[in-house]
Design a protein around this motif. Structure first.
Motif, PDB file in Angstrom:
ATOM      1  N   TYR A  38       0.285  -0.420  -3.272  1.00  0.00           N
ATOM      2  CA  TYR A  38      -0.773  -1.242  -2.682  1.00  0.00           C
ATOM      3  C   TYR A  38      -0.461  -1.570  -1.222  1.00  0.00           C
ATOM      4  CZ  TYR A  38      -4.057  -4.936  -1.750  1.00  0.00           C
ATOM      5  OH  TYR A  38      -5.043  -5.689  -1.176  1.00  0.00           O
ATOM      6  N   ASN A  39       0.792  -1.885  -0.925  1.00  0.00           N
ATOM      7  CA  ASN A  39       1.169  -2.180   0.461  1.00  0.00           C
ATOM      8  C   ASN A  39       0.975  -0.957   1.349  1.00  0.00           C
ATOM      9  OD1 ASN A  39       1.802  -4.840  -0.054  1.00  0.00           O
ATOM     10  ND2 ASN A  39       3.964  -4.411  -0.412  1.00  0.00           N
ATOM     11  N   ASP A  40       1.291   0.218   0.831  1.00  0.00           N
ATOM     12  CA  ASP A  40       1.074   1.452   1.581  1.00  0.00           C
ATOM     13  C   ASP A  40      -0.418   1.672   1.816  1.00  0.00           C
ATOM     14  OD1 ASP A  40       1.994   3.921   2.794  1.00  0.00           O
ATOM     15  OD2 ASP A  40       1.139   4.931   1.033  1.00  0.00           O
ATOM     16  N   TYR A  41      -1.220   1.431   0.800  1.00  0.00           N
ATOM     17  CA  TYR A  41      -2.679   1.548   0.947  1.00  0.00           C
ATOM     18  C   TYR A  41      -3.197   0.573   2.003  1.00  0.00           C
ATOM     19  CZ  TYR A  41      -7.593   0.710  -0.075  1.00  0.00           C
ATOM     20  OH  TYR A  41      -8.939   0.537   0.036  1.00  0.00           O
ATOM     21  N   SER A  42      -2.706  -0.658   2.001  1.00  0.00           N
ATOM     22  CA  SER A  42      -3.152  -1.651   2.986  1.00  0.00           C
ATOM     23  C   SER A  42      -2.803  -1.210   4.399  1.00  0.00           C
ATOM     24  CB  SER A  42      -2.503  -3.006   2.707  1.00  0.00           C
ATOM     25  OG  SER A  42      -2.932  -3.506   1.485  1.00  0.00           O
ATOM     26  N   ARG A  43      -1.608  -0.644   4.564  1.00  0.00           N
ATOM     27  CA  ARG A  43      -1.188  -0.152   5.878  1.00  0.00           C
ATOM     28  C   ARG A  43      -2.097   0.989   6.333  1.00  0.00           C
ATOM     29  NH1 ARG A  43       1.383   4.067   7.205  1.00  0.00           N
ATOM     30  NH2 ARG A  43       2.155   4.511   5.135  1.00  0.00           N
ATOM     31  N   ARG A  44      -2.392   1.930   5.430  1.00  0.00           N
ATOM     32  CA  ARG A  44      -3.275   3.051   5.791  1.00  0.00           C
ATOM     33  C   ARG A  44      -4.700   2.572   6.052  1.00  0.00           C
ATOM     34  NH1 ARG A  44      -3.410   6.464   1.303  1.00  0.00           N
ATOM     35  NH2 ARG A  44      -2.013   5.148   0.145  1.00  0.00           N
ATOM     36  N   LEU A  45      -5.136   1.537   5.353  1.00  0.00           N
ATOM     37  CA  LEU A  45      -6.476   0.995   5.567  1.00  0.00           C
ATOM     38  C   LEU A  45      -6.586   0.358   6.951  1.00  0.00           C
ATOM     39  CD1 LEU A  45      -9.229   0.580   4.228  1.00  0.00           C
ATOM     40  CD2 LEU A  45      -8.387  -1.594   3.370  1.00  0.00           C
ATOM     41  N   ARG A  46      -5.546  -0.370   7.367  1.00  0.00           N
ATOM     42  CA  ARG A  46      -5.552  -0.943   8.722  1.00  0.00           C
ATOM     43  C   ARG A  46      -5.604   0.161   9.770  1.00  0.00           C
ATOM     44  NH1 ARG A  46      -1.851  -4.379   6.368  1.00  0.00           N
ATOM     45  NH2 ARG A  46      -0.086  -3.249   7.247  1.00  0.00           N
ATOM     46  N   LYS A  47      -4.876   1.229   9.527  1.00  0.00           N
ATOM     47  CA  LYS A  47      -4.888   2.366  10.454  1.00  0.00           C
ATOM     48  C   LYS A  47      -6.285   2.980  10.506  1.00  0.00           C
ATOM     49  CE  LYS A  47      -2.460   6.651  11.452  1.00  0.00           C
ATOM     50  NZ  LYS A  47      -1.447   7.607  10.996  1.00  0.00           N
ATOM     51  N   GLN A  50      -8.655   1.168  12.714  1.00  0.00           N
ATOM     52  CA  GLN A  50      -8.452   1.392  14.143  1.00  0.00           C
ATOM     53  C   GLN A  50      -9.185   2.645  14.626  1.00  0.00           C
ATOM     54  OE1 GLN A  50      -4.215   1.623  14.427  1.00  0.00           O
ATOM     55  NE2 GLN A  50      -3.925  -0.583  14.272  1.00  0.00           N
ATOM     56  N   LYS A  51      -9.737   3.397  13.693  1.00  0.00           N
ATOM     57  CA  LYS A  51     -10.439   4.633  14.021  1.00  0.00           C
ATOM     58  C   LYS A  51     -11.594   4.364  14.977  1.00  0.00           C
ATOM     59  CE  LYS A  51     -13.167   8.282  11.830  1.00  0.00           C
ATOM     60  NZ  LYS A  51     -13.632   8.819  10.547  1.00  0.00           N
ATOM     61  N   HIS A  77     -11.296  13.704  15.195  1.00  0.00           N
ATOM     62  CA  HIS A  77     -10.654  12.491  14.686  1.00  0.00           C
ATOM     63  C   HIS A  77     -10.620  12.437  13.164  1.00  0.00           C
ATOM     64  CE1 HIS A  77     -14.859  11.386  14.529  1.00  0.00           C
ATOM     65  NE2 HIS A  77     -14.917  11.459  15.837  1.00  0.00           N
ATOM     66  N   ASN A  78     -11.371  13.293  12.492  1.00  0.00           N
ATOM     67  CA  ASN A  78     -11.337  13.284  11.021  1.00  0.00           C
ATOM     68  C   ASN A  78      -9.975  13.731  10.492  1.00  0.00           C
ATOM     69  OD1 ASN A  78     -13.943  12.341  10.713  1.00  0.00           O
ATOM     70  ND2 ASN A  78     -14.829  14.394  10.777  1.00  0.00           N
ATOM     71  N   LYS A  79      -9.299  14.602  11.240  1.00  0.00           N
ATOM     72  CA  LYS A  79      -7.965  15.037  10.823  1.00  0.00           C
ATOM     73  C   LYS A  79      -6.941  13.933  11.046  1.00  0.00           C
ATOM     74  CE  LYS A  79      -8.682  19.942  11.662  1.00  0.00           C
ATOM     75  NZ  LYS A  79      -8.284  21.107  12.461  1.00  0.00           N
ATOM     76  N   LEU A  80      -7.142  13.123  12.087  1.00  0.00           N
ATOM     77  CA  LEU A  80      -6.205  12.056  12.392  1.00  0.00           C
ATOM     78  C   LEU A  80      -6.357  10.860  11.458  1.00  0.00           C
ATOM     79  CD1 LEU A  80      -6.427  12.006  16.291  1.00  0.00           C
ATOM     80  CD2 LEU A  80      -4.549  12.866  14.893  1.00  0.00           C
ATOM     81  N   PHE A  81      -7.568  10.619  11.016  1.00  0.00           N
ATOM     82  CA  PHE A  81      -7.847   9.420  10.219  1.00  0.00           C
ATOM     83  C   PHE A  81      -8.458   9.814   8.882  1.00  0.00           C
ATOM     84  CE2 PHE A  81      -8.045   7.985  14.626  1.00  0.00           C
ATOM     85  CZ  PHE A  81      -7.189   6.915  14.583  1.00  0.00           C
ATOM     86  N   LYS A  82      -7.617  10.210   7.962  1.00  0.00           N
ATOM     87  CA  LYS A  82      -8.105  10.513   6.620  1.00  0.00           C
ATOM     88  C   LYS A  82      -8.329   9.194   5.887  1.00  0.00           C
ATOM     89  CE  LYS A  82      -5.590  14.815   6.339  1.00  0.00           C
ATOM     90  NZ  LYS A  82      -4.517  15.556   5.673  1.00  0.00           N
TER      91      LYS A  82
END
Length: 128
Positions: A38-47, A50-51, A77-82
């Motif tokens: 869940y913490n990893d998901y939250s980190r990726r969601l914040r990233k 920023q898209k 940007h779709n490759k950078l922000f999955k």
């Protein structure tokens, strides 16, 4: 002779207690892994959030490059922000239910045996 009397009254099947505690520890480890997910998901969601800022900066930079006659930067940007895949809530719910069940079982088991210990101590002190 004092402790010998207690052993007669308290018949603790240690294998049941050990097995229950081991299962509880396993489920707590599983819950810990789910928390990491869940913490990893939250980190990726914040990233991912920023898209939008990244796209705006890239568009501004491309507008400036176009006005200067330079080549535009690619907007892939779709490759950078999955988009992040959320963790399964059902797994966490099932694990927490199992932890609760093991805690209740251990509570009942220990409360019964603590009652036996107190009763044995009371009988022992009354008999002395």
């Amino acid at each position: 002779m004092g402790r010998g009397v207690l052993c007669v009254y308290v018949n603790v099947p240690s294998t049941h207690l050990e097995k229950s505690l081991q299962m509880l520890m396993d489920r707590v480890d599983d819950m810990s892994q789910e928390i990491v997910k869940y913490n990893d998901y939250s980190r990726r969601l914040r990233k991912q959030q920023q898209k939008h800022q990244y796209i705006q900066r890239r568009q501004q930079e491309n507008a400036q490059r176009q006005s200067r006659g330079e080549a535009l930067l690619p907007e892939d940007h779709n490759k950078l922000f999955k988009p992040p895949v959320p963790p399964l809530h059902m797994d966490t719910l099932l694990i927490s239910g199992q932890i609760n069940m093991y805690c209740q079982t251990l509570k009942e088991f220990t409360s019964q045996n603590l009652g036996k210990i107190f009763m044995a101590e009371a009988l022992q002190s009354h008999g002395s």
